[in-house]
Structures are given as C-alpha cells and as structure tokens.
Design a protein around this motif. Structure first.
Motif, PDB file in Angstrom:
ATOM      1  N   VAL A  69       0.826  -1.211   0.000  1.00  0.00           N
ATOM      2  CA  VAL A  69       0.000   0.000   0.000  1.00  0.00           C
ATOM      3  C   VAL A  69       0.858   1.258   0.000  1.00  0.00           C
ATOM      4  CG1 VAL A  69      -1.790   1.265   1.232  1.00  0.00           C
ATOM      5  CG2 VAL A  69      -1.866  -1.234   1.171  1.00  0.00           C
ATOM      6  N   TYR A  70       1.854   1.307   0.896  1.00  0.00           N
ATOM      7  CA  TYR A  70       2.701   2.499   0.976  1.00  0.00           C
ATOM      8  C   TYR A  70       3.428   2.790  -0.341  1.00  0.00           C
ATOM      9  CZ  TYR A  70       6.633   5.469   2.276  1.00  0.00           C
ATOM     10  OH  TYR A  70       7.565   6.465   2.307  1.00  0.00           O
ATOM     11  N   PRO A  71       4.043   1.783  -1.011  1.00  0.00           N
ATOM     12  CA  PRO A  71       4.690   2.079  -2.299  1.00  0.00           C
ATOM     13  C   PRO A  71       3.707   2.568  -3.360  1.00  0.00           C
ATOM     14  CG  PRO A  71       5.513   0.020  -1.419  1.00  0.00           C
ATOM     15  CD  PRO A  71       4.352   0.413  -0.564  1.00  0.00           C
ATOM     16  N   VAL A  72       2.477   2.012  -3.361  1.00  0.00           N
ATOM     17  CA  VAL A  72       1.490   2.456  -4.353  1.00  0.00           C
ATOM     18  C   VAL A  72       1.142   3.924  -4.127  1.00  0.00           C
ATOM     19  CG1 VAL A  72      -0.915   2.205  -5.087  1.00  0.00           C
ATOM     20  CG2 VAL A  72       0.515   0.173  -4.770  1.00  0.00           C
ATOM     21  N   ILE A  73       0.861   4.280  -2.887  1.00  0.00           N
ATOM     22  CA  ILE A  73       0.536   5.675  -2.577  1.00  0.00           C
ATOM     23  C   ILE A  73       1.729   6.578  -2.874  1.00  0.00           C
ATOM     24  CG2 ILE A  73      -0.124   7.272  -0.739  1.00  0.00           C
ATOM     25  CD1 ILE A  73      -1.644   4.962   0.573  1.00  0.00           C
ATOM     26  N   GLY A  74       2.925   6.117  -2.465  1.00  0.00           N
ATOM     27  CA  GLY A  74       4.127   6.897  -2.719  1.00  0.00           C
ATOM     28  C   GLY A  74       4.396   7.086  -4.200  1.00  0.00           C
ATOM     29  N   SER A  75       4.148   6.039  -5.008  1.00  0.00           N
ATOM     30  CA  SER A  75       4.363   6.135  -6.457  1.00  0.00           C
ATOM     31  C   SER A  75       3.387   7.122  -7.089  1.00  0.00           C
ATOM     32  CB  SER A  75       4.198   4.758  -7.100  1.00  0.00           C
ATOM     33  OG  SER A  75       5.183   3.862  -6.633  1.00  0.00           O
ATOM     34  N   PHE A  76       2.128   7.073  -6.635  1.00  0.00           N
ATOM     35  CA  PHE A  76       1.153   8.017  -7.186  1.00  0.00           C
ATOM     36  C   PHE A  76       1.535   9.455  -6.858  1.00  0.00           C
ATOM     37  CE2 PHE A  76      -2.777  10.521  -6.608  1.00  0.00           C
ATOM     38  CZ  PHE A  76      -3.197  10.540  -7.931  1.00  0.00           C
ATOM     39  N   ILE A  77       1.949   9.685  -5.615  1.00  0.00           N
ATOM     40  CA  ILE A  77       2.366  11.046  -5.233  1.00  0.00           C
ATOM     41  C   ILE A  77       3.589  11.480  -6.048  1.00  0.00           C
ATOM     42  CG2 ILE A  77       3.286  12.439  -3.334  1.00  0.00           C
ATOM     43  CD1 ILE A  77       1.593  10.732  -1.438  1.00  0.00           C
ATOM     44  N   ARG A  78       4.535  10.546  -6.245  1.00  0.00           N
ATOM     45  CA  ARG A  78       5.739  10.885  -7.023  1.00  0.00           C
ATOM     46  C   ARG A  78       5.387  11.187  -8.476  1.00  0.00           C
ATOM     47  NH1 ARG A  78       8.879  12.985  -9.180  1.00  0.00           N
ATOM     48  NH2 ARG A  78      11.120  12.625  -9.499  1.00  0.00           N
ATOM     49  N   SER A  79       4.355  10.536  -9.011  1.00  0.00           N
ATOM     50  CA  SER A  79       3.973  10.787 -10.404  1.00  0.00           C
ATOM     51  C   SER A  79       3.395  12.177 -10.609  1.00  0.00           C
ATOM     52  CB  SER A  79       2.955   9.730 -10.858  1.00  0.00           C
ATOM     53  OG  SER A  79       1.701   9.907 -10.211  1.00  0.00           O
ATOM     54  N   LEU A  80       3.065  12.866  -9.527  1.00  0.00           N
ATOM     55  CA  LEU A  80       2.526  14.224  -9.623  1.00  0.00           C
ATOM     56  C   LEU A  80       3.621  15.285  -9.602  1.00  0.00           C
ATOM     57  CD1 LEU A  80      -0.503  13.865  -7.173  1.00  0.00           C
ATOM     58  CD2 LEU A  80      -0.466  13.510  -9.639  1.00  0.00           C
ATOM     59  N   TYR A  81       4.894  14.836  -9.570  1.00  0.00           N
ATOM     60  CA  TYR A  81       6.016  15.764  -9.560  1.00  0.00           C
ATOM     61  C   TYR A  81       6.846  15.578 -10.827  1.00  0.00           C
ATOM     62  CZ  TYR A  81       5.059  16.913  -4.683  1.00  0.00           C
ATOM     63  OH  TYR A  81       4.463  17.355  -3.533  1.00  0.00           O
ATOM     64  N   GLY A  82       7.629  16.566 -11.149  1.00  0.00           N
ATOM     65  CA  GLY A  82       8.481  16.510 -12.325  1.00  0.00           C
ATOM     66  C   GLY A  82       9.785  15.806 -12.031  1.00  0.00           C
ATOM     67  N   ARG A  83      10.766  16.032 -12.918  1.00  0.00           N
ATOM     68  CA  ARG A  83      12.070  15.396 -12.711  1.00  0.00           C
ATOM     69  C   ARG A  83      12.687  15.851 -11.404  1.00  0.00           C
ATOM     70  NH1 ARG A  83      17.066  15.249 -17.073  1.00  0.00           N
ATOM     71  NH2 ARG A  83      18.397  13.844 -15.859  1.00  0.00           N
ATOM     72  N   ASN A  84      12.471  17.129 -11.075  1.00  0.00           N
ATOM     73  CA  ASN A  84      12.885  17.642  -9.776  1.00  0.00           C
ATOM     74  C   ASN A  84      11.819  17.276  -8.753  1.00  0.00           C
ATOM     75  OD1 ASN A  84      13.640  19.069  -7.524  1.00  0.00           O
ATOM     76  ND2 ASN A  84      14.066  20.973  -8.611  1.00  0.00           N
ATOM     77  N   PRO A  85      12.167  16.506  -7.718  1.00  0.00           N
ATOM     78  CA  PRO A  85      11.149  16.067  -6.746  1.00  0.00           C
ATOM     79  C   PRO A  85      10.426  17.210  -6.049  1.00  0.00           C
ATOM     80  CG  PRO A  85      13.205  14.857  -6.457  1.00  0.00           C
ATOM     81  CD  PRO A  85      13.504  15.974  -7.400  1.00  0.00           C
TER      82      PRO A  85
END
Length: 326
Positions: A69-85
């Motif tokens: 669950v945590y990686p899925v949520i973390g991946s979705f949040i990361r997909s909302l950012y650009g190359r620069n976190p």
C-alpha cells in the motif's frame, strides 16, 4: 559472520518474535484490556474474542501495508512531480503520456500481447495436455515442453535471436527460406506490426509448459463416469473434449489464463533483449524504462498506469476464486 549462522539467527529471531508477539498481545488483551473477571466478565470475553483475530492478522496487514500500500501511494504522489522532486506538476505527466504517440503505440502493443499470448499459451497447453495424456511416452514429451519454463526470459530471448537471425547460416527462418529458394534474407524483427507477434511467440513458447502442467492435472481430475456416459451416447472424441471435458475444467482454464495475463502485463526482458523497444515493438514496461533515468515523474506515471491495467484482471481472478470456494 558466516551466511549459515546469519540465516539461523534470522530464523530464530523471526520465529521467536512471532511467538513472543502472539503470546504478549493475547496476554495484554486478556489481563489488562478485557480481563475475564468482575461484573462484565461475559461482555469482556466476547469483546476479547472479537479483537483476537485482528491480533493474528495484524502482522500480515502491517507487512502488506508497508510493502504494497505504501509504495502504491508513494508512487502516485511521485507521479505528480516533475524530474525535480520539489516541482509539483499535478497531472501533467499523465497528460503528456496520453498526448504522445509513443505511449499510444506501447499501450496498444501491450493490449495485443494481452489478447494473443494468454489465449495462445492456454489453448496450446490444453491441446498438448490432452494429446500427451494419450501417449505412452507422454511424460517425456511433457518434460521437453515444460523445459523452457526453467530458462530465464533473457536466456530464451538469446536463443530465439539465433532463430530470427538475419543470416541463412545462423537463423532458422532464413535457412528455411534459403532452402525454399529465396535468396535475400529478412530481418523479422524489422517487419512492422508482425515483429510483435514474433516476440510474443517467445513468451508463448515459455508459458505453454506452465499451462500444460496445470491443465493436464485438471483433465486427470475429470470423473470417468461423465466420459463413459458420453461415449455410450455416441459422442466422438472432439465432442467429448470440447463439450464434456473443457466445460468441467473451465475454472482452471480461466485461472491459467489470468495468471499468464498478469505475467504479460509485466513482461519487459524479451522486448528489451530482442529489439530494445525499437521498430514499433515498444510496450509499457520498456517505455517506462526510457524515462526511468531522465524523467522519474513520467516513469512513475507509466508504472501507475500499468498497475491500473492489472487491477481489473486481479479483481476478476479473486472473484472467480471466491466463487470456487463457495
């Protein structure tokens, strides 16, 4: 520290930790939270019994939450950012994906794999399972057909590179063409659209053995009475197979089909080894690798899309499994 000693210590700590957790959690529950004494003894016992199953489920829930669950949520949040976190772009990564032709090609190719590979592997595995059960040397044939399952996807791809080689002295296809009188060799990996099917053949070759083993066991579990009754009623071998046997093992067929489907949606090695995603053979995992080291946000968005595509198959598989348990 020797590896064997590390393993033993890990086992001791793991098993001891589990035993200690279950013992202490039940002790605290029964003595301090809901003690079985006093005026509310009956209510406390019922409450403790209601909570107790969750104590046993908590380690599994915690591990699933931590590693799934945590990686899925973390991946979705990361997909909302650009190359620069630190740069929030919202759904721009998804908009860029769906606006690009390469993503469309990769997505359609993935759907082509999903339609062809599970169907072909399951059908061929079913036919081979039926035919080998009728042979005295069927077990030897099954062993040979199952053998590709022991080969890694990269190893299988390297084997098939020789089959598809653009050289009549090495490539099997061009050797056959040369024998038939065709002088100019062809590179099948550069034939638009059809090169995808040449890649799919590799995975069908690997997964047919898996389908054969599972379906062969299912065929052997069919009651002989139904087959004997069909023979007495005048059914021919084709009718017995397609109208008597197949309907009875249909749940097993669907399990095999969905298992291979999930594998297909994650396949990457074959395409990357054979073509690197060139010549119109790009699929979602290989397309994701194109952005992995230059645009983490878009790569994570592609990974999330792959997960969304896999979910319906997984839900359907779980629902069918529950039906079988009823």
């Amino acid at each position: 520290m020797p590896v064997i000693l590390q393993g033993l210590i890990t086992i001791i700590i793991g098993v001891g930790g589990c035993v200690g957790y279950f013992y202490l959690s039940n002790l605290i529950l029964d003595r301090f939270i809901f003690p079985a004494k006093g005026e509310n003894i009956g209510r406390n016992i019922n409450r403790a019994n209601a909570v107790r199953p969750w104590l046993f489920l908590f380690p599994a829930i915690f591990v699933l939450g931590l590693y799934l669950v945590y990686p899925v949520i973390g991946s979705f949040i990361r997909s909302l950012y650009g190359r620069n976190p630190d740069t929030f772009v919202g759904f721009d990564n998804y908009a860029l994906l769906f606006a690009g032709g390469d993503f469309t090609t990769a997505f359609l190719n993935n759907m082509l794999w999903v339609l062809f590979v599970p169907s072909a592997s399951t059908f061929i595995g079913l036919v081979v399972a039926q035919l080998t059960d009728q042979l005295s040397w069927g077990n030897i044939a099954k062993s040979l057909i199952f053998m590709p399952m022991a080969i890694s996807f990269v190893g299988a791809s390297l084997i098939w590179k020789f089959v598809y080689a653009n050289d009549a002295d090495i490539g099997l296809i061009n050797a056959v063409r040369a024998f038939a009188g065709f002088e100019n060799p062809i590179d099948v990996m550069q034939i638009p659209f059809w090169n995808n099917f040449f890649l799919m053949v590799i995975l069908v070759w690997i997964q047919t053995g898996f389908a054969m083993v599972i379906l062969s066991a299912a065929l052997r579990g069919i009651p002989e009475e139904t087959i004997e009754a069909a023979i007495l009623d005048g059914a021919n071998p084709f009718q017995i197979f397609f109208k008597i046997k197949v309907p009875q093992i249909l749940p097993t067929i669907m399990v095999v089909w969905t298992t291979i489907t999930v594998l297909v949606l994650k396949v990457f090695d074959i395409v990357y080894t054979m073509t690197g995603g060139n010549f119109g053979t790009e699929i979602l995992p290989s397309y994701m690798m194109d952005f992995m080291f230059r645009d983490d946000g878009r790569a994570t968005a592609i990974a999330f899309v792959i997960m969304i595509v896999v979910l319906p198959v997984m839900f359907w598989n779980i629902r069918e499994a529950r039906k079988e348990m009823r």
